[in-house]
Design a protein around this motif. Sequence first.
Motif, PDB file in Angstrom:
ATOM      1  N   HIS A   1       5.091   6.179   3.767  1.00 26.65           N
ATOM      2  CA  HIS A   1       4.747   4.365   2.491  1.00 26.65           C
ATOM      3  C   HIS A   1       4.772   3.587   3.649  1.00 26.65           C
ATOM      4  O   HIS A   1       5.589   3.114   4.424  1.00 26.65           O
ATOM      5  N   LEU A   2       3.941   2.481   3.400  1.00 30.09           N
ATOM      6  CA  LEU A   2       4.124   1.134   3.677  1.00 30.09           C
ATOM      7  C   LEU A   2       5.404  -0.264   2.766  1.00 30.09           C
ATOM      8  O   LEU A   2       5.405   0.246   1.845  1.00 30.09           O
ATOM      9  N   VAL A   3       5.704  -0.277   3.972  1.00 29.09           N
ATOM     10  CA  VAL A   3       7.104  -1.094   3.316  1.00 29.09           C
ATOM     11  C   VAL A   3       7.109  -2.950   3.822  1.00 29.09           C
ATOM     12  O   VAL A   3       7.240  -3.077   3.331  1.00 29.09           O
ATOM     13  N   GLY A   4       5.413  -2.998   5.016  1.00 25.88           N
ATOM     14  CA  GLY A   4       5.766  -4.338   4.849  1.00 25.88           C
ATOM     15  C   GLY A   4       4.194  -4.725   6.298  1.00 25.88           C
ATOM     16  O   GLY A   4       3.904  -4.083   6.731  1.00 25.88           O
ATOM     17  N   ALA A   5       4.175  -6.017   6.240  1.00 26.21           N
ATOM     18  CA  ALA A   5       3.012  -6.072   7.834  1.00 26.21           C
ATOM     19  C   ALA A   5       3.622  -7.609   8.217  1.00 26.21           C
ATOM     20  O   ALA A   5       3.755  -8.382   7.546  1.00 26.21           O
ATOM     21  N   VAL A   6       3.121  -7.755   9.260  1.00 29.45           N
ATOM     22  CA  VAL A   6       3.027  -9.600   9.947  1.00 29.45           C
ATOM     23  C   VAL A   6       1.569  -8.691  10.452  1.00 29.45           C
ATOM     24  O   VAL A   6       1.124  -8.485  11.283  1.00 29.45           O
TER      25      VAL A   6
END
Length: 418
Positions: free
Chosen positions: A373-378
């Motif tokens: 699961h994707l939980v964040g991004a920069v």
Amino acid sequence: MSIDSGPDTGAAERVLVVGAGLAGLRTAAELRAAGFAGHLRVLGAEPHLPYDRPPLSKELLSRVEPAWLIEDLEHDLATLADDVRLGTAATALHLDEHAEPSGGSVAVRTDDGDLLEVDAVVAATGSHAVHPSHWSGVRTLHSLEDAVILRARLTPGSRLVVIGAGWIGAEVAGVAAGAGCEVTVLEAASTPLARQLGVTLGERTRRWYSEAGVQLSTDTTVATVRDGVVQLSDGSELGADVVLCAVGARPNTDWLAPAMPLTASGHLPVDATGRSAHPQVWAVGDVAERAHPLFGAVPGGHWSAALTDPVPLARALAGHDPGSGPAPAEPAPYVYSTQLGHHLTVFGRVTDDQLTRGDLAGPWTTLSFEGEHLVGAVITDAPREVAAVRKMLSRGTLPHLDRTLAGDPAAPLKSALI
């Protein structure tokens, strides 16, 4: 000393919003939009009408006039509130220990001696820049007055030393260097943005400093500052015309203690609606540690929280049933920074399980995962990726991604959704 309890309009009819920044203004506007017709008072410690703070650093030298929120948001405190008191700070909160959700009162003491008794208090007092007390002749950047002073002193050829390579430090360093200042940035950690992004991602921003003509020194601790001389822990010294302390910010919650329990970082814990453990005390924006349905306890400091969190708070405070109607998906917390010629956006949580799209020499996106699961991004210099991640993390559930597709910069990020 005077005692001012406002009009006695009954339980839940007198609301005091403490703070006249973005969070306080949005709270006042959303309360009226939610049908609150009671007495609404707003206190603001600064003598100014609400203004937007990000331009203070991002556009320090290019925008002389404040970004007044009455123009940007079309919210006017004078028409929203029955009483607006600017230049008045809260100094203490007094609780009715026997208050029930349907009644009781609380009171706020002000710095001019008034005691304001109301049915509900919304803490929206924002934050303040950290400034070690033993440093003298040091500037911070958090208010209009701070910006005016820095703007006057950052002239071509002046020497600027910035202590701290975080958001504000990097933004001001880039702006000042672009205006012809001689800029040195001192950072105690091993990389810029180490606390915010971690060492690996923070290291990617190091070259931005040299490319912008800024001297960056990491693993460098400042011992003291006195009258334009910065003394380092190794005994060496740097001279400067301007020294900017940019080592972080803390929530303005001293006035809430000891009445309310605060976290170690000074935030007031609240539920998803902004309500604290006490039924008549609410919080929003920088001062709150809010329970997010997907990301858990999210401490204040996100501009987006001040903009959007007043919506559920106002509806709950105005008496709307949270179960009535479909609940909109909550946006992911995010931070946006323009620094050293680059655009940097952070969504959600930054974890150690990372996958990077794109060449690090150009625009890139690093995705953070928990499991699949994707939980964040920069995201750096990739506006389309910003839009895609924003949609993915605002659907109400954490997205499940195919990692092979997600790691292919030639494939649209949305194609990785499973």
